[in-house]
Motif scaffolding. Structure first.
Motif, mmCIF file in Angstrom:
data_model
loop_
_atom_site.group_PDB
_atom_site.id
_atom_site.type_symbol
_atom_site.label_atom_id
_atom_site.label_comp_id
_atom_site.label_asym_id
_atom_site.label_seq_id
_atom_site.Cartn_x
_atom_site.Cartn_y
_atom_site.Cartn_z
ATOM 1 N N MET A 93 -86.342 11.063 -15.782
ATOM 2 C CA MET A 93 -87.815 11.143 -15.028
ATOM 3 C C MET A 93 -87.437 12.235 -14.117
ATOM 4 N N GLY A 94 -88.467 13.090 -13.772
ATOM 5 C CA GLY A 94 -88.454 14.201 -12.890
ATOM 6 C C GLY A 94 -89.381 14.236 -11.581
ATOM 7 N N ASP A 95 -89.360 15.182 -11.088
ATOM 8 C CA ASP A 95 -90.349 15.254 -9.976
ATOM 9 C C ASP A 95 -91.759 15.616 -10.271
ATOM 10 N N THR A 96 -92.805 15.166 -9.871
ATOM 11 C CA THR A 96 -94.123 15.202 -10.295
ATOM 12 C C THR A 96 -94.867 15.733 -9.141
ATOM 13 N N TRP A 97 -95.899 16.574 -9.228
ATOM 14 C CA TRP A 97 -96.837 17.072 -8.318
ATOM 15 C C TRP A 97 -98.469 17.092 -8.855
ATOM 16 N N THR A 98 -99.268 16.924 -8.117
ATOM 17 C CA THR A 98 -100.707 17.142 -8.625
ATOM 18 C C THR A 98 -101.248 18.600 -8.273
ATOM 19 N N VAL A 99 -101.486 19.393 -9.287
ATOM 20 C CA VAL A 99 -101.776 20.872 -9.092
ATOM 21 C C VAL A 99 -102.815 21.166 -10.018
ATOM 22 N N ASN A 100 -103.370 22.616 -9.789
ATOM 23 C CA ASN A 100 -104.385 22.967 -10.679
ATOM 24 C C ASN A 100 -103.793 24.162 -11.494
ATOM 25 N N TYR A 101 -103.974 24.185 -12.796
ATOM 26 C CA TYR A 101 -103.077 25.237 -13.617
ATOM 27 C C TYR A 101 -104.412 26.129 -13.900
ATOM 28 N N LEU A 102 -104.021 27.463 -13.477
ATOM 29 C CA LEU A 102 -105.170 28.601 -13.778
ATOM 30 C C LEU A 102 -104.748 29.675 -14.953
ATOM 31 N N PRO A 103 -105.521 29.015 -16.113
ATOM 32 C CA PRO A 103 -105.128 29.759 -17.471
ATOM 33 C C PRO A 103 -105.569 31.336 -17.110
ATOM 34 N N ALA A 104 -104.878 32.255 -17.908
ATOM 35 C CA ALA A 104 -104.948 33.647 -17.913
ATOM 36 C C ALA A 104 -106.436 33.985 -18.041
ATOM 37 N N ASP A 105 -107.095 33.374 -18.960
ATOM 38 C CA ASP A 105 -108.393 34.093 -19.134
ATOM 39 C C ASP A 105 -109.786 33.047 -18.208
ATOM 40 N N GLY A 106 -109.112 32.414 -17.112
ATOM 41 C CA GLY A 106 -109.999 31.977 -16.099
ATOM 42 C C GLY A 106 -110.147 30.558 -16.315
ATOM 43 N N GLY A 107 -110.540 29.833 -15.136
ATOM 44 C CA GLY A 107 -111.002 28.373 -15.248
ATOM 45 C C GLY A 107 -109.585 27.965 -14.325
ATOM 46 N N ARG A 108 -109.898 26.452 -14.406
ATOM 47 C CA ARG A 108 -109.012 25.709 -13.582
ATOM 48 C C ARG A 108 -109.113 24.281 -13.976
ATOM 49 N N LEU A 109 -107.714 23.971 -14.374
ATOM 50 C CA LEU A 109 -107.670 22.403 -14.864
ATOM 51 C C LEU A 109 -106.605 21.686 -13.850
ATOM 52 N N THR A 110 -107.276 20.650 -13.280
ATOM 53 C CA THR A 110 -106.370 19.768 -12.357
ATOM 54 C C THR A 110 -105.685 18.778 -13.139
ATOM 55 N N GLY A 111 -104.343 18.617 -12.687
ATOM 56 C CA GLY A 111 -103.336 17.671 -13.686
ATOM 57 C C GLY A 111 -102.191 17.478 -12.843
ATOM 58 N N LYS A 112 -101.358 17.062 -13.568
ATOM 59 C CA LYS A 112 -99.912 16.541 -12.946
ATOM 60 C C LYS A 112 -98.945 17.605 -13.812
ATOM 61 N N ILE A 113 -97.800 18.006 -12.924
ATOM 62 C CA ILE A 113 -96.790 18.916 -13.295
ATOM 63 C C ILE A 113 -95.722 18.081 -13.199
ATOM 64 N N GLU A 114 -94.916 17.986 -14.191
ATOM 65 C CA GLU A 114 -93.464 17.191 -14.180
ATOM 66 C C GLU A 114 -92.217 18.202 -14.317
ATOM 67 N N VAL A 115 -91.331 18.262 -13.431
ATOM 68 C CA VAL A 115 -90.207 19.225 -13.776
ATOM 69 C C VAL A 115 -89.096 18.023 -14.042
ATOM 70 N N THR A 116 -88.521 18.170 -15.226
ATOM 71 C CA THR A 116 -87.367 17.378 -15.885
ATOM 72 C C THR A 116 -86.088 18.500 -15.925
ATOM 73 N N SER A 117 -85.113 17.942 -16.422
ATOM 74 C CA SER A 117 -83.838 18.883 -16.699
ATOM 75 C C SER A 117 -84.391 19.443 -18.126
ATOM 76 N N ASP A 118 -85.147 19.211 -19.008
ATOM 77 C CA ASP A 118 -85.383 19.888 -20.164
ATOM 78 C C ASP A 118 -86.433 20.658 -20.053
ATOM 79 N N SER A 119 -87.733 20.536 -19.403
ATOM 80 C CA SER A 119 -89.089 21.143 -19.398
ATOM 81 C C SER A 119 -89.692 20.986 -18.280
#
Length: 120
Positions: free
Chosen positions: A1-27
């Motif tokens: 289990m890693g650290d988790t934050w709620t963020v917005n991903y901004l795709p290269a072609d525009g838009g905004r997706l809200t979700g969870k980002i998790e940082v683990t030792s693998d990815s």
């Protein structure tokens, strides 16, 4: 289990997706919860995710099952992460070894801990 934050991903072609980002030792993994861009809000995540995956330029790291949208960045492929400020908004930008960039908007909060976890 890693650290988790709620963020917005901004795709290269525009838009905004809200979700969870998790940082683990693998990815570093971002799982979209919903589409929060003004232009796409009516379409919902199912219609928007397909267009982001197809035209975002990062198809190798983008997973779109038709019902779920995620970005999975393997640790060995990450070159660096940095904080970027645009106006009052603060972002974490993850640069891959192939030069592609993934931008995660953290609003007015500091992404310092997220960037440190990615670079750690």
């Amino acid at each position: 289990m890693g650290d988790t934050w709620t963020v917005n991903y901004l795709p290269a072609d525009g838009g905004r997706l809200t979700g969870k980002i998790e940082v683990t030792s693998d990815s570093v993994r971002f799982d979209a919860l919903y589409d929060s861009s003004n232009a796409e809000i009516v379409k919902g995540i199912l219609g928007a995710a397909g267009s982001f995956a197809a035209s975002g330029g990062h198809v190798a790291y983008v997973k779109d099952t038709g019902t779920e949208f995620s970005v999975v960045l393997p640790r060995p492929d990450i070159a660096a992460a940095e904080q970027v400020k645009k106006g009052l908004m603060k972002r974490a930008v993850i640069t891959m070894k192939d030069g592609s960039e993934f931008v995660f908007d953290y609003g007015m909060l500091s992404p310092k801990k997220l960037v440190a976890a990615v670079n750690g």
